[in-house]
Design a protein around this motif. Sequence first.
Motif, PDB file in Angstrom:
ATOM      1  N   SER A  40       0.813  -1.216   0.000  1.00 44.77           N
ATOM      2  CA  SER A  40       0.000   0.000   0.000  1.00 44.77           C
ATOM      3  C   SER A  40       0.846   1.266   0.000  1.00 44.77           C
ATOM      4  O   SER A  40       0.511   2.237  -0.684  1.00 44.77           O
ATOM      5  N   HIS A  41       1.951   1.255   0.734  1.00 42.33           N
ATOM      6  CA  HIS A  41       2.805   2.439   0.819  1.00 42.33           C
ATOM      7  C   HIS A  41       3.385   2.837  -0.537  1.00 42.33           C
ATOM      8  O   HIS A  41       3.699   3.992  -0.765  1.00 42.33           O
ATOM      9  N   ARG A  42       3.479   1.903  -1.451  1.00 41.52           N
ATOM     10  CA  ARG A  42       4.025   2.189  -2.781  1.00 41.52           C
ATOM     11  C   ARG A  42       3.008   2.878  -3.685  1.00 41.52           C
ATOM     12  O   ARG A  42       3.348   3.298  -4.786  1.00 41.52           O
ATOM     13  N   PHE A  62      -1.996  -5.398  -2.226  1.00 39.44           N
ATOM     14  CA  PHE A  62      -1.238  -6.556  -1.771  1.00 39.44           C
ATOM     15  C   PHE A  62      -0.618  -7.297  -2.944  1.00 39.44           C
ATOM     16  O   PHE A  62      -1.192  -7.347  -4.036  1.00 39.44           O
ATOM     17  N   ARG A  63       0.534  -7.879  -2.692  1.00 33.03           N
ATOM     18  CA  ARG A  63       1.174  -8.818  -3.619  1.00 33.03           C
ATOM     19  C   ARG A  63       1.011 -10.197  -2.989  1.00 33.03           C
ATOM     20  O   ARG A  63       1.351 -10.397  -1.822  1.00 33.03           O
ATOM     21  N   GLY A  94     -12.513  -1.476   0.682  1.00 33.83           N
ATOM     22  CA  GLY A  94     -11.280  -0.702   0.633  1.00 33.83           C
ATOM     23  C   GLY A  94     -10.099  -1.342  -0.054  1.00 33.83           C
ATOM     24  O   GLY A  94      -9.167  -0.649  -0.428  1.00 33.83           O
ATOM     25  N   LEU A  95     -10.088  -2.672  -0.218  1.00 31.61           N
ATOM     26  CA  LEU A  95      -9.006  -3.294  -0.976  1.00 31.61           C
ATOM     27  C   LEU A  95      -9.106  -2.797  -2.408  1.00 31.61           C
ATOM     28  O   LEU A  95     -10.188  -2.786  -3.000  1.00 31.61           O
ATOM     29  N   HIS A  96      -7.989  -2.364  -2.948  1.00 34.48           N
ATOM     30  CA  HIS A  96      -8.012  -1.757  -4.285  1.00 34.48           C
ATOM     31  C   HIS A  96      -7.375  -2.648  -5.345  1.00 34.48           C
ATOM     32  O   HIS A  96      -7.883  -2.720  -6.463  1.00 34.48           O
ATOM     33  N   ALA A  97      -6.275  -3.329  -5.025  1.00 33.66           N
ATOM     34  CA  ALA A  97      -5.570  -4.077  -6.059  1.00 33.66           C
ATOM     35  C   ALA A  97      -4.767  -5.225  -5.472  1.00 33.66           C
ATOM     36  O   ALA A  97      -4.269  -5.149  -4.356  1.00 33.66           O
TER      37      ALA A  97
END
Length: 112
Positions: A40-42, A62-63, A94-97
Amino acid sequence: MTSLSDSSALSKAEGVRMQRVRNVLEKTFNPIMLEIEDESHRHAHHKAMVRGPEAGATETHFRVLMVSAAFEGVNRVNRSRMVHEALAPEFSSGLHALALTLRTPQEAEKVA
């Protein structure tokens, strides 16, 4: 690599959403290996999203590396669809990708 046997030690450092994601993936796919990294920070530079960090959502990207027999005979697109379906409640809150690497045990052996 983190195996499932290591996951309990990691759970203390994981956020709430990551723990929920891990629980859903373990229950749904019974993976022999599961790695989840919060990226998320990226993505802080992304345009404001209604469900993103600007709206109070955290742990948005998340990866995931998962090895599961559940993927045998399933093409890559449908594997991703399976994971997205399992995590639909997270996407709506809220999860985006997700960056997904989804392998069968045989595929994982070839890579190792």
